[in-house]
Design a protein around this motif. Structure first.
Motif, PDB file in Angstrom:
ATOM      1  N   ARG A   1      18.827  47.028   3.722  1.00 56.80           N
ATOM      2  CA  ARG A   1      17.732  46.320   3.032  1.00 56.80           C
ATOM      3  C   ARG A   1      18.040  46.102   1.788  1.00 56.80           C
ATOM      4  O   ARG A   1      18.385  46.938   0.930  1.00 56.80           O
ATOM      5  CB  ARG A   1      16.460  47.090   3.061  1.00 56.80           C
ATOM      6  CG  ARG A   1      15.242  46.552   2.422  1.00 56.80           C
ATOM      7  CD  ARG A   1      14.158  47.057   2.593  1.00 56.80           C
ATOM      8  NE  ARG A   1      14.070  48.576   1.880  1.00 56.80           N
ATOM      9  CZ  ARG A   1      14.012  49.600   2.435  1.00 56.80           C
ATOM     10  NH1 ARG A   1      13.996  49.970   3.609  1.00 56.80           N
ATOM     11  NH2 ARG A   1      14.035  50.824   1.505  1.00 56.80           N
TER      12      ARG A   1
ATOM     13  N   ALA B   1      18.384  50.012   6.455  1.00 56.21           N
ATOM     14  CA  ALA B   1      17.400  49.427   7.082  1.00 56.21           C
ATOM     15  C   ALA B   1      17.360  49.734   8.711  1.00 56.21           C
ATOM     16  O   ALA B   1      16.419  50.120   9.228  1.00 56.21           O
ATOM     17  CB  ALA B   1      17.171  47.930   7.144  1.00 56.21           C
TER      18      ALA B   1
ATOM     19  N   THR C   1      11.458  46.751   6.413  1.00 58.69           N
ATOM     20  CA  THR C   1      11.086  46.049   5.124  1.00 58.69           C
ATOM     21  C   THR C   1      10.517  46.584   3.914  1.00 58.69           C
ATOM     22  O   THR C   1      10.330  46.015   2.849  1.00 58.69           O
ATOM     23  CB  THR C   1      10.261  44.792   5.230  1.00 58.69           C
ATOM     24  OG1 THR C   1       8.859  45.168   5.652  1.00 58.69           O
ATOM     25  CG2 THR C   1      10.619  43.797   6.798  1.00 58.69           C
TER      26      THR C   1
END
Length: 125
Positions: free
Chosen positions: A6, A76, A89
């Motif tokens: 991420r 992530a 997210t």
């Protein structure tokens, strides 16, 4: 075994909230594009933007604002699964990371998003 990272874009709070959101989006995409241009598969990057909503330091001083203008990396997915079973997210606005070939094709057609100069109060990206 990190299969996806991420990439977060952040800003300080000196400009308008809407402008800062856009700036954090551009910041994340510029870093993502650089990584893709240097060999990282675009599918392994989850780019998200937070604007001014997640400061690391107080925005009432120049050093604090400088610390808040950043891009940050976090796992992530590991081995194709959510890292620590958390939302990959982290609540950020998800951005589209294009492959180098996709950006080049869009550039030939003149449809690549262009760089917007930052607001003077933001001191650049």
């Amino acid at each position: 075994d990190v299969s996806r990272v991420r990439l977060e874009g952040h800003t300080d709070s000196r400009a308008e909230e809407e402008y800062n959101q856009g700036l954090s989006e551009r910041r994340a995409i510029v870093v993502a594009d650089w990584l893709v241009d240097h060999g990282l598969d675009h599918n392994r990057i989850l780019a998200v933007a937070f604007g001014e909503t997640r400061p690391m330091a107080p925005n009432d001083s120049a050093p604090g604002r400088q610390e808040n203008r950043r891009a940050a990396f976090y796992p992530a997915e590991v081995s194709g699964r959510r890292y620590q079973d958390k939302d990959p997210t982290n609540g950020g606005m998800v951005l589209t990371v294009l492959s180098k070939e996709e950006r080049e094709a869009m550039n030939r057609k003149g449809t690549v998003p262009t760089y917007t100069p930052p607001h003077p109060a933001c001191n650049g990206l």
